[in-house]
Scaffold this active site. Sequence first.
Site, PDB file in Angstrom:
ATOM      1  N   ASP A  13     -54.154 160.086  93.338  1.00 15.80           N
ATOM      2  CA  ASP A  13     -54.393 161.662  92.791  1.00 15.80           C
ATOM      3  C   ASP A  13     -54.075 162.523  93.292  1.00 15.80           C
ATOM      4  O   ASP A  13     -54.507 163.867  93.297  1.00 15.80           O
ATOM      5  CB  ASP A  13     -55.666 161.660  92.019  1.00 15.80           C
ATOM      6  CG  ASP A  13     -56.258 160.539  91.069  1.00 15.80           C
ATOM      7  OD1 ASP A  13     -55.463 159.973  90.423  1.00 15.80           O
ATOM      8  OD2 ASP A  13     -57.310 159.708  91.467  1.00 15.80           O
ATOM      9  N   LYS A  16     -48.635 162.926  93.244  1.00 11.28           N
ATOM     10  CA  LYS A  16     -47.682 162.189  93.622  1.00 11.28           C
ATOM     11  C   LYS A  16     -46.640 162.441  92.448  1.00 11.28           C
ATOM     12  O   LYS A  16     -45.424 162.616  92.618  1.00 11.28           O
ATOM     13  CB  LYS A  16     -47.717 160.971  93.918  1.00 11.28           C
ATOM     14  CG  LYS A  16     -48.568 160.503  95.052  1.00 11.28           C
ATOM     15  CD  LYS A  16     -48.970 159.299  95.235  1.00 11.28           C
ATOM     16  CE  LYS A  16     -49.652 158.604  94.326  1.00 11.28           C
ATOM     17  NZ  LYS A  16     -51.214 158.777  94.240  1.00 11.28           N
ATOM     18  N   GLY A  40     -51.797 156.357  87.187  1.00 12.73           N
ATOM     19  CA  GLY A  40     -51.411 157.365  86.110  1.00 12.73           C
ATOM     20  C   GLY A  40     -50.709 158.579  86.761  1.00 12.73           C
ATOM     21  O   GLY A  40     -51.469 159.381  87.338  1.00 12.73           O
ATOM     22  N   HIS A  41     -49.196 158.804  86.495  1.00  6.46           N
ATOM     23  CA  HIS A  41     -48.703 159.940  87.043  1.00  6.46           C
ATOM     24  C   HIS A  41     -48.731 160.917  85.828  1.00  6.46           C
ATOM     25  O   HIS A  41     -48.183 160.520  84.866  1.00  6.46           O
ATOM     26  CB  HIS A  41     -47.316 159.532  87.531  1.00  6.46           C
ATOM     27  CG  HIS A  41     -47.079 158.843  88.856  1.00  6.46           C
ATOM     28  ND1 HIS A  41     -48.075 158.997  89.878  1.00  6.46           N
ATOM     29  CD2 HIS A  41     -46.065 157.977  89.608  1.00  6.46           C
ATOM     30  CE1 HIS A  41     -47.743 158.410  90.739  1.00  6.46           C
ATOM     31  NE2 HIS A  41     -46.555 157.720  90.572  1.00  6.46           N
ATOM     32  N   GLN A 223     -51.289 154.858  93.513  1.00  2.20           N
ATOM     33  CA  GLN A 223     -52.529 155.025  94.314  1.00  2.20           C
ATOM     34  C   GLN A 223     -52.657 155.953  95.747  1.00  2.20           C
ATOM     35  O   GLN A 223     -51.803 156.819  95.800  1.00  2.20           O
ATOM     36  CB  GLN A 223     -53.183 153.912  94.475  1.00  2.20           C
ATOM     37  CG  GLN A 223     -53.942 153.156  93.403  1.00  2.20           C
ATOM     38  CD  GLN A 223     -53.119 152.350  92.641  1.00  2.20           C
ATOM     39  OE1 GLN A 223     -52.025 151.526  93.330  1.00  2.20           O
ATOM     40  NE2 GLN A 223     -53.112 151.950  91.379  1.00  2.20           N
TER      41      GLN A 223
HETATM   42  P1  GDP Z   1     -50.866 161.202  91.027  1.00  2.00           P
HETATM   43  O1  GDP Z   1     -51.450 160.156  90.704  1.00  2.00           O
HETATM   44  O2  GDP Z   1     -50.970 161.294  92.375  1.00  2.00           O
HETATM   45  O3  GDP Z   1     -49.442 161.482  90.398  1.00  2.00           O
HETATM   46  O4  GDP Z   1     -51.925 162.628  90.515  1.00  2.00           O
HETATM   47  P2  GDP Z   1     -52.092 162.935  89.086  1.00  2.00           P
HETATM   48  O5  GDP Z   1     -50.715 163.134  88.580  1.00  2.00           O
HETATM   49  O6  GDP Z   1     -52.923 161.921  88.311  1.00  2.00           O
HETATM   50  O7  GDP Z   1     -52.775 164.392  89.259  1.00  2.00           O
HETATM   51  C1  GDP Z   1     -52.460 165.248  89.613  1.00  2.00           C
HETATM   52  C2  GDP Z   1     -52.855 166.336  88.622  1.00  2.00           C
HETATM   53  O8  GDP Z   1     -52.803 167.595  89.206  1.00  2.00           O
HETATM   54  C3  GDP Z   1     -51.923 166.460  87.450  1.00  2.00           C
HETATM   55  O9  GDP Z   1     -52.513 166.762  86.427  1.00  2.00           O
HETATM   56  C4  GDP Z   1     -50.752 167.534  87.977  1.00  2.00           C
HETATM   57  O10 GDP Z   1     -50.203 168.327  86.864  1.00  2.00           O
HETATM   58  C5  GDP Z   1     -51.741 168.533  88.705  1.00  2.00           C
HETATM   59  N1  GDP Z   1     -51.403 169.149  89.972  1.00  2.00           N
HETATM   60  C6  GDP Z   1     -50.338 168.801  90.902  1.00  2.00           C
HETATM   61  N2  GDP Z   1     -50.012 169.664  91.563  1.00  2.00           N
HETATM   62  C7  GDP Z   1     -50.908 170.628  91.215  1.00  2.00           C
HETATM   63  C8  GDP Z   1     -50.846 171.857  92.174  1.00  2.00           C
HETATM   64  O11 GDP Z   1     -50.241 172.107  92.982  1.00  2.00           O
HETATM   65  N3  GDP Z   1     -52.098 172.872  91.447  1.00  2.00           N
HETATM   66  C9  GDP Z   1     -52.777 172.412  90.389  1.00  2.00           C
HETATM   67  N4  GDP Z   1     -53.492 173.360  89.905  1.00  2.00           N
HETATM   68  N5  GDP Z   1     -52.617 171.106  89.794  1.00  2.00           N
HETATM   69  C10 GDP Z   1     -51.606 170.377  90.318  1.00  2.00           C
END
Ligand code: GDP
Length: 425
Positions: A13, A16, A40-41, A223
């Site tokens: 989370d 990515k 879940g991206h 992950q």
């Molecule tokens: P992943 O599994 O690593 O891709 O992470 P997720 O997509 O589940 O979680 C990332 C969440 O944080 C998503 O809702 C993104 O839109 C949000 N997000 C990503 N970068 C930023 C940021 O710099 N600031 C904020 N506030 N939200 C972000």
Amino acid sequence: MPNTVLIGAQWGDEGKGKVIDVLTAQADLVVRYQGGSNAGHTVIVAGHKYVLHLVPSGILHPGKQCVIGNGVVVDPLALIEEIRMLEKEGIVVQGRLCVSDRAHLVLRYHNALDKADEAARSDGKRIGTTGRGIGPTYRDKVCRTGLRMGDLVERDFPERLAANVAAANQALAALGAATLDVAELQKIYAEAACALAPYIADTVEVVNAADRAGQQILLEGAQGTMLDVDFGTYPFVTSSSPTSGGACTGTGLSPRRVERVVGVIKCYTTRVGEGPFPTELLDAAGEDLRQRGAEFGATTGRPRRCGWFDAVVGRYSQTVNGVDLWAFTKLDVLDSLPVLRICTAYELDGKRITTMPASLAAFQRCKPVYEEMPGWLQKTSQVTRYEDLPVAARAYVERLVALIGGKLGILSVGPGRETTLRLGL
Ligand code: GDP
């Protein structure tokens, strides 16, 4: 762009999805190499939110080719659902997506076993699985009883499925869970085979042919490093290898053809599910981070545990993955904090350590050693150039990079594509 592996440096989370989206613009081929639909991206394009579980987010970029590699475990029904969802949004998938014939299938009995296993574990022993059958599928893979994507379209698939369902039913009955109907599953998967046949391919050849042709490959991890089955906080880990080494075993691309590693890391720390977390904030400050950062799982909706940045984890990730460039995310979530704490070492049984203990018991006894930095108390999400950030915000990020090693490549200050400050990437 050099062939690039992108990994999560913490417990997943890290954001990515967004960084992959940015890097995809420079890539020809985007490849998933481990995990399954437990990942879940989240990607936001033109204000529209897409949550992808199996298909690489490169599919949202017209013209990019996407591959689901052999290291991924694929629930054929979830994949069909995702393809349909994308097509409904007007995105062309066929001809742009292929899935490895060597990828193991997550079948209904894996889901049932996953849930029954977790339910049978006592409090404190639960792994916090997403119940999507990922663990049991990797177990079958290692036990050499698994069925693969290539098997799905073979004539003897119904019999092989029946044998596996019979074995699973015995295990389910022993766990006191409901058993499954073989004929119903045979029918479901016969339909799935027809729907997926056009997508199944020898992706070792697809990926290597693209490399030989000079195309640029982005290998995306799901992950994070601390959930890696070898390097993570075992047993509270996932069953695959999200670290950069997994990119080779999960695709068939040689390590000699990986030219760069990008690590995605949050400016603080979160973790979903059970397991030790030294910098966890169990008070109102943790709740504040959770609300401001919208820290709820993209796949399960579960609230994430939140805490201060842990530089011991960051440094360990840098070592294990060989991160060249860092993408720091969610700086904006810290905008209103007057003081920030950074964990620089652990205190373990009266000694100061800066390495990651393998023993869960030892890790549980680790107390964080903190240093403090002043906050910036200003909004950062509208900033478009790194130089325009408040001095204290830059000092914080630069301190984190200095503590963990590597270079800063991206700094993200908001969820949208446009809130990405690019330095070396
Ligand atoms: P992943 O599994 O690593 O891709 O992470 P997720 O997509 O589940 O979680 C990332 C969440 O944080 C998503 O809702 C993104 O839109 C949000 N997000 C990503 N970068 C930023 C940021 O710099 N600031 C904020 N506030 N939200 C972000």
